[in-house]
Design an enzyme around this catalytic site. Structure first.
Site, PDB file in Angstrom:
ATOM      1  N   ARG A  90       5.135  13.051  30.125  1.00  0.00           N
ATOM      2  CA  ARG A  90       4.531  13.083  28.793  1.00  0.00           C
ATOM      3  C   ARG A  90       4.089  14.493  28.407  1.00  0.00           C
ATOM      4  NH1 ARG A  90       0.450   8.584  29.989  1.00  0.00           N
ATOM      5  NH2 ARG A  90       1.502   8.210  31.962  1.00  0.00           N
ATOM      6  N   GLU A 127      -4.556   8.061  39.231  1.00  0.00           N
ATOM      7  CA  GLU A 127      -5.256   6.782  39.050  1.00  0.00           C
ATOM      8  C   GLU A 127      -4.493   5.634  39.691  1.00  0.00           C
ATOM      9  OE1 GLU A 127      -5.939   5.719  34.938  1.00  0.00           O
ATOM     10  OE2 GLU A 127      -7.453   4.242  35.478  1.00  0.00           O
TER      11      GLU A 127
HETATM   12  O1  LIG Z   1      -5.486  12.831  35.904  1.00  0.00           O
HETATM   13  P1  LIG Z   1      -4.518  12.026  36.721  1.00  0.00           P
HETATM   14  O2  LIG Z   1      -5.189  10.898  37.447  1.00  0.00           O
HETATM   15  O3  LIG Z   1      -3.718  12.869  37.639  1.00  0.00           O
HETATM   16  O4  LIG Z   1      -3.544  11.315  35.714  1.00  0.00           O
HETATM   17  C1  LIG Z   1      -2.981  11.936  34.589  1.00  0.00           C
HETATM   18  C2  LIG Z   1      -1.494  11.941  34.672  1.00  0.00           C
HETATM   19  O5  LIG Z   1      -0.995  10.602  34.701  1.00  0.00           O
HETATM   20  C3  LIG Z   1       0.032  10.463  33.741  1.00  0.00           C
HETATM   21  O6  LIG Z   1       1.272  10.825  34.231  1.00  0.00           O
HETATM   22  P2  LIG Z   1       2.143   9.938  35.214  1.00  0.00           P
HETATM   23  O7  LIG Z   1       2.038  10.518  36.587  1.00  0.00           O
HETATM   24  O8  LIG Z   1       1.809   8.499  35.031  1.00  0.00           O
HETATM   25  O9  LIG Z   1       3.615  10.259  34.758  1.00  0.00           O
HETATM   26  P3  LIG Z   1       4.482  10.092  33.421  1.00  0.00           P
HETATM   27  O10 LIG Z   1       4.019  11.151  32.459  1.00  0.00           O
HETATM   28  O11 LIG Z   1       5.846  10.354  33.926  1.00  0.00           O
HETATM   29  O12 LIG Z   1       4.283   8.701  32.866  1.00  0.00           O
HETATM   30  C4  LIG Z   1      -0.386  11.417  32.645  1.00  0.00           C
HETATM   31  O13 LIG Z   1       0.692  11.750  31.795  1.00  0.00           O
HETATM   32  C5  LIG Z   1      -0.901  12.585  33.427  1.00  0.00           C
HETATM   33  O14 LIG Z   1       0.130  13.482  33.811  1.00  0.00           O
HETATM   34  N1  LIG Z   2      -5.100   4.962  32.148  1.00  0.00           N
HETATM   35  C1  LIG Z   2      -4.097   5.816  31.902  1.00  0.00           C
HETATM   36  N2  LIG Z   2      -3.402   5.734  30.750  1.00  0.00           N
HETATM   37  C2  LIG Z   2      -2.391   6.601  30.506  1.00  0.00           C
HETATM   38  N3  LIG Z   2      -2.028   7.555  31.342  1.00  0.00           N
HETATM   39  C3  LIG Z   2      -2.696   7.670  32.481  1.00  0.00           C
HETATM   40  N4  LIG Z   2      -2.570   8.532  33.513  1.00  0.00           N
HETATM   41  C4  LIG Z   2      -3.479   8.208  34.443  1.00  0.00           C
HETATM   42  N5  LIG Z   2      -4.218   7.180  34.053  1.00  0.00           N
HETATM   43  C5  LIG Z   2      -3.740   6.826  32.829  1.00  0.00           C
END
Ligand SMILES: O=P(O)(O)OC[C@H]1O[C@H](OP(=O)(O)OP(=O)(O)O)[C@H](O)[C@@H]1O
Ligand SMILES: Nc1ncnc2[nH]cnc12
Length: 204
Positions: A90, A127
């Protein structure tokens, strides 16, 4: 400020109009926060039970709202960063348009195994799991002022790992920009000393 430039070659009648973007005319402050909040949706129990997933695809679908988010970052960071680093996946969407708007280059931080060149890599937890991210070793120069961009700051594991990658290249983290901070997960605790800006803060 709007500005028009004639960039036609000498001796020709062809004119090209380039219109610059008046970022000050875009929504700011509380108006911006309400607009963005109205374009995020909460999906319970995704990707696993107990997690409330904050989905920002409605924000992307609305050009006025996305433009306002980018303008906000441009107002704050224009002239103060040399490179934008975006985190897969994202962070790529937001980071690349922000880089374009700021007139700087974009560097992708990818999940493990996706980048073809020599990389720095960092493992971290988030998370809903564990992950490893990488950045090309030659993507940044020592002294580059880097803006790290992502959609969500949750536990802070991802952003902190990204800052480690930037610093492994000898570059400097000028700031971290996220659309939404899930403050109850205390992500800022993993980012001491960094200039972390979140447009919206979810305290619940
Ligand atoms: O602060 P944190 O606990 O590290 O979480 C935040 C991260 O989680 C999500 O990415 P995700 O790893 O789900 O990947 P995506 O963007 O490919 O969906 C979001 O886009 C952040 O990069
Ligand atoms: N609750 C949440 N929603 C969307 N992106 C996330 N990345 C980590 N936690 C998330």
């Amino acid at each position: 400020m709007n500005q028009e430039q004639d960039s036609g070659a000498p001796g020709t009648t062809k004119e090209t109009t380039v219109t610059t973007w008046d970022v000050d005319a875009e929504p700011q402050g509380e108006e911006l926060r309400q607009l963005v909040a109205s374009r995020l949706r909460a999906i319970p129990d995704f990707p696993e039970p107990g997690v409330v997933f904050k989905d920002f695809t409605p924000l992307l679908r609305d050009p006025a709202a996305s433009r306002a988010v980018v303008a906000d970052v441009v107002r704050r960071r224009a002239g103060a960063v040399d490179v934008v680093v975006g985190i897969e996946a994202r962070g790529f969407i937001l980071g690349s348009v922000m880089a374009h708007a700021l007139g700087v280059g974009f560097v992708p931080v990818r999940k493990a195994g996706k980048l073809p060149g020599e990389t720095h890599r960092v493992s971290y937890s988030l998370e809903y799991g564990e992950a490893v991210i990488e950045m090309h070793q030659d993507a940044l120069q020592p002294g580059d002022r880097v803006l790290v961009v992502d959609d969500v700051l949750a536990t802070g594991g991802t952003a902190a790992a990204c800052c480690q990658l930037v610093e492994a290249c000898g570059a400097t983290v000028a700031g971290v920009e996220v659309v939404l901070e899930l403050a109850f997960l205390h992500g800022r605790d993993h980012l001491p000393g960094y200039d972390v800006v979140s447009l919206l803060v979810d305290e619940a």
